[in-house]
Design a protein around this motif. Structure first.
Motif, PDB file in Angstrom:
ATOM      1  N   GLY A  25     -52.201 -11.872  -6.101  1.00 67.18           N
ATOM      2  CA  GLY A  25     -51.727 -11.007  -5.037  1.00 67.18           C
ATOM      3  C   GLY A  25     -50.229 -10.914  -4.991  1.00 67.18           C
ATOM      4  O   GLY A  25     -49.512 -11.719  -5.563  1.00 67.18           O
ATOM      5  N   GLN A  26     -49.755  -9.888  -4.279  1.00 68.26           N
ATOM      6  CA  GLN A  26     -48.313  -9.726  -4.169  1.00 68.26           C
ATOM      7  C   GLN A  26     -47.758 -10.735  -3.173  1.00 68.26           C
ATOM      8  O   GLN A  26     -48.439 -11.178  -2.262  1.00 68.26           O
ATOM      9  CB  GLN A  26     -47.990  -8.317  -3.689  1.00 68.26           C
ATOM     10  CG  GLN A  26     -48.358  -7.249  -4.720  1.00 68.26           C
ATOM     11  CD  GLN A  26     -48.026  -5.868  -4.219  1.00 68.26           C
ATOM     12  OE1 GLN A  26     -48.000  -5.650  -3.018  1.00 68.26           O
ATOM     13  NE2 GLN A  26     -47.773  -4.951  -5.114  1.00 68.26           N
ATOM     14  N   THR A  27     -46.499 -11.082  -3.355  1.00 68.76           N
ATOM     15  CA  THR A  27     -45.819 -12.014  -2.452  1.00 68.76           C
ATOM     16  C   THR A  27     -44.742 -11.258  -1.697  1.00 68.76           C
ATOM     17  O   THR A  27     -43.950 -10.543  -2.300  1.00 68.76           O
ATOM     18  CB  THR A  27     -45.165 -13.150  -3.245  1.00 68.76           C
ATOM     19  OG1 THR A  27     -46.185 -13.869  -3.941  1.00 68.76           O
ATOM     20  CG2 THR A  27     -44.418 -14.092  -2.316  1.00 68.76           C
ATOM     21  N   ARG A  28     -44.715 -11.420  -0.389  1.00 72.38           N
ATOM     22  CA  ARG A  28     -43.663 -10.793   0.410  1.00 72.38           C
ATOM     23  C   ARG A  28     -43.009 -11.862   1.245  1.00 72.38           C
ATOM     24  O   ARG A  28     -43.690 -12.635   1.889  1.00 72.38           O
ATOM     25  CB  ARG A  28     -44.231  -9.707   1.314  1.00 72.38           C
ATOM     26  CG  ARG A  28     -43.104  -8.990   2.076  1.00 72.38           C
ATOM     27  CD  ARG A  28     -43.632  -7.872   2.933  1.00 72.38           C
ATOM     28  NE  ARG A  28     -42.549  -7.193   3.595  1.00 72.38           N
ATOM     29  CZ  ARG A  28     -42.725  -6.237   4.496  1.00 72.38           C
ATOM     30  NH1 ARG A  28     -43.936  -5.834   4.813  1.00 72.38           N
ATOM     31  NH2 ARG A  28     -41.681  -5.656   5.075  1.00 72.38           N
ATOM     32  N   THR A  29     -41.698 -11.915   1.184  1.00 69.50           N
ATOM     33  CA  THR A  29     -40.949 -12.912   1.956  1.00 69.50           C
ATOM     34  C   THR A  29     -40.063 -12.199   2.957  1.00 69.50           C
ATOM     35  O   THR A  29     -39.331 -11.294   2.602  1.00 69.50           O
ATOM     36  CB  THR A  29     -40.070 -13.770   1.027  1.00 69.50           C
ATOM     37  OG1 THR A  29     -40.918 -14.454   0.107  1.00 69.50           O
ATOM     38  CG2 THR A  29     -39.263 -14.774   1.839  1.00 69.50           C
ATOM     39  N   ARG A  30     -40.140 -12.627   4.209  1.00 67.72           N
ATOM     40  CA  ARG A  30     -39.259 -12.055   5.228  1.00 67.72           C
ATOM     41  C   ARG A  30     -38.089 -12.993   5.421  1.00 67.72           C
ATOM     42  O   ARG A  30     -38.270 -14.175   5.635  1.00 67.72           O
ATOM     43  CB  ARG A  30     -40.023 -11.868   6.540  1.00 67.72           C
ATOM     44  CG  ARG A  30     -41.114 -10.800   6.424  1.00 67.72           C
ATOM     45  CD  ARG A  30     -41.750 -10.544   7.781  1.00 67.72           C
ATOM     46  NE  ARG A  30     -42.725  -9.485   7.704  1.00 67.72           N
ATOM     47  CZ  ARG A  30     -42.438  -8.190   7.780  1.00 67.72           C
ATOM     48  NH1 ARG A  30     -41.190  -7.817   7.938  1.00 67.72           N
ATOM     49  NH2 ARG A  30     -43.375  -7.265   7.706  1.00 67.72           N
ATOM     50  N   LEU A  31     -36.905 -12.442   5.388  1.00 63.56           N
ATOM     51  CA  LEU A  31     -35.686 -13.241   5.420  1.00 63.56           C
ATOM     52  C   LEU A  31     -34.925 -13.002   6.719  1.00 63.56           C
ATOM     53  O   LEU A  31     -35.211 -12.067   7.463  1.00 63.56           O
ATOM     54  CB  LEU A  31     -34.818 -12.880   4.210  1.00 63.56           C
ATOM     55  CG  LEU A  31     -35.559 -13.075   2.885  1.00 63.56           C
ATOM     56  CD1 LEU A  31     -34.691 -12.609   1.743  1.00 63.56           C
ATOM     57  CD2 LEU A  31     -35.929 -14.533   2.702  1.00 63.56           C
TER      58      LEU A  31
ATOM     59  N   PRO B  42     -37.798 -10.240  -3.915  1.00 63.60           N
ATOM     60  CA  PRO B  42     -38.423  -9.261  -3.028  1.00 63.60           C
ATOM     61  C   PRO B  42     -37.412  -8.624  -2.079  1.00 63.60           C
ATOM     62  O   PRO B  42     -36.321  -9.153  -1.862  1.00 63.60           O
ATOM     63  CB  PRO B  42     -39.442 -10.097  -2.239  1.00 63.60           C
ATOM     64  CG  PRO B  42     -39.607 -11.366  -3.009  1.00 63.60           C
ATOM     65  CD  PRO B  42     -38.293 -11.598  -3.690  1.00 63.60           C
ATOM     66  N   VAL B  43     -37.796  -7.513  -1.474  1.00 62.28           N
ATOM     67  CA  VAL B  43     -36.977  -6.866  -0.458  1.00 62.28           C
ATOM     68  C   VAL B  43     -36.966  -7.739   0.791  1.00 62.28           C
ATOM     69  O   VAL B  43     -37.971  -8.329   1.169  1.00 62.28           O
ATOM     70  CB  VAL B  43     -37.545  -5.473  -0.119  1.00 62.28           C
ATOM     71  CG1 VAL B  43     -36.775  -4.835   1.045  1.00 62.28           C
ATOM     72  CG2 VAL B  43     -37.502  -4.585  -1.349  1.00 62.28           C
ATOM     73  N   SER B  44     -35.819  -7.824   1.436  1.00 59.76           N
ATOM     74  CA  SER B  44     -35.696  -8.634   2.648  1.00 59.76           C
ATOM     75  C   SER B  44     -36.563  -8.075   3.767  1.00 59.76           C
ATOM     76  O   SER B  44     -36.704  -6.860   3.920  1.00 59.76           O
ATOM     77  CB  SER B  44     -34.234  -8.666   3.113  1.00 59.76           C
ATOM     78  OG  SER B  44     -33.413  -9.261   2.134  1.00 59.76           O
ATOM     79  N   GLY B  45     -37.112  -8.983   4.561  1.00 60.81           N
ATOM     80  CA  GLY B  45     -37.912  -8.565   5.705  1.00 60.81           C
ATOM     81  C   GLY B  45     -37.115  -8.634   6.989  1.00 60.81           C
ATOM     82  O   GLY B  45     -35.892  -8.715   6.976  1.00 60.81           O
TER      83      GLY B  45
END
Length: 288
Positions: free
Chosen positions: A24-30, A261-264
């Motif tokens: 699965g894809q990983t998304r990180t919020r920063l 990843p793009v910042s969240g």
């Protein structure tokens, strides 16, 4: 790679073997800038670290930590590095899937050992080595020696330790915000953790393997008054492994920046919240 498969992982840094994580894809919020705490300020742009240190077998978060310590200055993009010329000649590049194979039972100190002599074992060894090489133990001369000897081919250990002792100099440790012995100043908690996101075996033979480990890491000082707040990094470590002494060991490694990843939009936590989290949540003793 998944830390949530059937194996049940425990707490500290070091790991290893052959249960493979998802695709699965990983998304990180920063962090964003909404908090008044030091952690709530705008994120500083990532800095290239290649110009800061060049040595065979550069180990995991050393590059990220150097970039962290010197982030006031600019830098070039990180170099491409370490991809095996035999890419494509070994196992396919498709993400690994969970296998149901149980973890290794052996340990070299606190570091898992006894990996299988196959593709899954090589990927597991590489992932676990990334975790321990990105731990705060690398900032202490005594524990650094134990880590390097447990993860590397004995043929390269002495030379690598000499290089690392020079790299982790008092001046470098001071720039990171640590004392000369690698300990954190009173009232602060030093954070250096690495989490593998996935692995890719790009070359494999009965005696050698090349494995890329996509990872994210945390590095910095947590606590009131910290001028080096904990920040995240994304990088890919390429490890060349050799089967020696009945296990996979690193002969050399290299690191490149990203994929990032793009910042969240998560609110940044306060310094105390970060310190409490680090003290309350142990790391993993087994990566996959």
């Amino acid at each position: 790679m998944s830390f949530g498969d059937e194996h049940g992982y425990g707490g500290d840094q070091g790991r290893t073997d052959e249960s493979f994580g998802g695709t699965g894809q990983t998304r990180t919020r920063l962090p964003d800038a909404r908090s008044g705490d030091a952690y709530g300020g705008p994120r500083r742009p990532a800095r290239g670290s290649r110009s800061l240190i060049t040595m065979v077998g550069v180990v995991i978060l050393l590059i990220a930590a150097i970039a962290f310590a010197n982030r006031g200055g600019g830098g070039d993009d990180a170099p491409g590095g370490g991809q095996d010329a035999a890419r494509g000649s070994g196992p396919g590049a498709a993400p690994t899937a969970a296998t149901g194979v149980k973890p290794v039972t052996g340990k070299n100190g606190a570091i898992p050992s006894g990996f299988a002599r196959n593709e899954q074992g090589a990927a597991s060894a590489a992932a676990n080595y990334v975790v321990v090489l990105g731990s705060d133990g690398m900032f202490s001369a005594e524990s650094r020696g134990d880590i390097i000897r447990a993860t590397h081919d004995p043929a390269v250990t002495n030379g690598l330790l000499n290089d690392l002792d020079e790299a982790y100099s008092p001046g470098f440790l001071k720039n990171v915000g640590l004392n000369d012995d690698g300990s954190a100043p009173a009232g602060l908690t030093f954070v250096s953790r690495t989490l593998p996101i996935g692995t890719k075996v790009t070359a494999l033979s009965p005696d050698t393997a090349t494995v890329e480990v996509w990872s994210t890491g945390l590095v910095g000082l947590a606590g009131e008054g910290s001028t080096k707040p904990v920040t995240e990094t994304w990088f890919t470590m390429t490890e060349k492994l050799k089967w020696t002494g009945g296990d996979w060991k690193i002969t050399s490694s290299s690191q490149t920046e990203g994929p990032t990843p793009v910042s969240g939009g998560n609110r940044a936590s306060t310094a105390d919240e970060i310190a409490e989290a680090v003290q309350g949540y142990g790391g993993f003793t087994y990566a996959r």
